[in-house]
Design an enzyme around this catalytic site. Structure first.
Site, PDB file in Angstrom:
ATOM      1  N   LYS A  64       0.821  -1.213   0.000  1.00 50.47           N
ATOM      2  CA  LYS A  64       0.000   0.000   0.000  1.00 50.47           C
ATOM      3  C   LYS A  64       0.858   1.266   0.000  1.00 50.47           C
ATOM      4  O   LYS A  64       0.437   2.321   0.480  1.00 50.47           O
ATOM      5  CB  LYS A  64      -0.972   0.031   1.189  1.00 50.47           C
ATOM      6  CG  LYS A  64      -1.888  -1.185   1.282  1.00 50.47           C
ATOM      7  CD  LYS A  64      -2.536  -1.536  -0.038  1.00 50.47           C
ATOM      8  CE  LYS A  64      -3.438  -0.454  -0.591  1.00 50.47           C
ATOM      9  NZ  LYS A  64      -3.973  -0.776  -1.942  1.00 50.47           N
ATOM     10  N   GLY A  65       2.041   1.139  -0.595  1.00 45.34           N
ATOM     11  CA  GLY A  65       2.903   2.307  -0.698  1.00 45.34           C
ATOM     12  C   GLY A  65       2.870   2.949  -2.072  1.00 45.34           C
ATOM     13  O   GLY A  65       3.400   4.033  -2.275  1.00 45.34           O
ATOM     14  N   HIS A 274     -10.291   6.623   2.371  1.00 45.29           N
ATOM     15  CA  HIS A 274     -10.009   5.971   3.655  1.00 45.29           C
ATOM     16  C   HIS A 274     -11.197   6.136   4.601  1.00 45.29           C
ATOM     17  O   HIS A 274     -12.004   7.062   4.445  1.00 45.29           O
ATOM     18  CB  HIS A 274      -8.763   6.585   4.296  1.00 45.29           C
ATOM     19  CG  HIS A 274      -7.503   6.271   3.561  1.00 45.29           C
ATOM     20  ND1 HIS A 274      -6.311   6.908   3.807  1.00 45.29           N
ATOM     21  CD2 HIS A 274      -7.235   5.364   2.592  1.00 45.29           C
ATOM     22  CE1 HIS A 274      -5.370   6.422   3.028  1.00 45.29           C
ATOM     23  NE2 HIS A 274      -5.911   5.485   2.275  1.00 45.29           N
TER      24      HIS A 274
END
Length: 307
Positions: A64-65, A274
């Site tokens: 998730k970078g 998010h």
């Protein structure tokens, strides 16, 4: 005596085999390690002269970078051949047990002048991987893309949450993972993945820092071209990727790619919103990563614009 003199002359007269590219010699040595000599890898070569090569570059993380975005952007370069899927060779025992011959078979066909790249984000946080990669090729160049550790935790949760939603399975709120007995739950795996200094120390036991290029994932999202230019230089690629290869998609809210007149964006699963997190809890998350971030900055000799 005459025969000995003749033999000496012939020995001196023999042309010395000097490799035109050290990387090619390295590939041969790696194939020997795999037990796959030329006759054993006929299925790894194509009639047009292309062949499968072990990667000279690996995107090792972080999950998730922004690894997929980085790979897609790097694939714009004509001298890059990228493996389509995450191979998980060095971190999954079943795959690693198949040996380097199997790993080679997972690589794309490429030309001799091209750089083969694979990406598996889990490599960065897997303790056994650095030594295994070093054993394959100690001179390999590694790409590591990182983003704000707190944001990465939220993205990590978001991905798993949506995976459960698609399967119509319930999934706890992020607060249930982050908080335990009124305190931050330091056993939450997503938190551990964001302790970059811990994992980086493991990699630096086997590779010098000059072999690891850290891509600023937050900057890559905001302004991708300068970050990709740095990657090109690190990999010693000719500057082929241009600012015109990127355009901002207002609907999606992030940059997409333009290659030979064809536009393409990352999968819809990328860039998801998010979950809403209580500001106090978010501050706790920022405070938790403050010291680990400082340790990481000292370790790599640079800073990042993280909370």
């Amino acid at each position: 005596m005459a025969a000995l003199l003749l033999g000496a002359v012939l020995l001196v007269a023999q042309p010395q085999l000097v490799p035109s590219r050290p990387a090619e010699l390295g590939q041969q040595e790696l194939l020997r390690k795999a037990g796959t000599l030329q006759d054993d890898v006929r299925d790894g070569a194509a009639p047009n002269g292309s062949a499968q090569q072990l990667p000279q570059t690996i995107i090792i993380g972080v999950r998730k970078g922004g690894t997929r975005a980085l790979l897609e952007m790097l694939s714009l370069h004509p001298d890059v051949a990228a493996a389509e899927n995450e191979v998980h060779f060095f971190d999954w025992e079943e795959h690693y047990g198949h040996g380097l011959g199997w790993y080679l078979s997972q690589m794309p066909f490429s030309w001799p002048h091209q750089l083969t790249v694979e990406k598996t984000p889990a490599y960065f946080t897997s303790p056994k991987v650095p030594e295994r990669v070093h054993s394959m090729n100690p001179s390999i160049r590694l790409l590591l893309i990182l983003r704000d550790p707190s944001e990465r935790v939220l993205s990590d949760y978001t991905q798993v949450f949506y995976n459960h939603m698609q399967k119509r399975k319930p999934y706890p709120s992020i607060e249930e993972f982050l908080v335990r007995d009124g305190r931050l739950n330091v056993d939450y795996k997503a938190l551990n993945r964001s302790l970059y200094h811990v994992h980086m120390q493991n990699w630096l036991r086997f590779f010098p820092l000059r072999h690891i290029h850290i891509v600023d994932g937050d900057r890559l999202i905001r302004d991708p071209f300068p970050e990709i230019q740095k990657v090109e230089r690190f990999l010693k690629l000719s500057p082929q990727i241009n600012a015109s290869n990127f355009y901002f998609n207002k609907t999606k809210g992030f940059y997409c790619l333009r290659d030979s007149g064809r536009d393409r964006c990352l999968h819809e699963s990328k860039g998801r919103a998010h979950p809403q997190v209580d500001p106090k809890l978010l501050n706790k998350l920022h405070e938790y990563f403050h010291e680990p971030n400082k340790k990481f900055f000292e370790l790599v000799g640079r800073t990042f614009d993280w909370h």
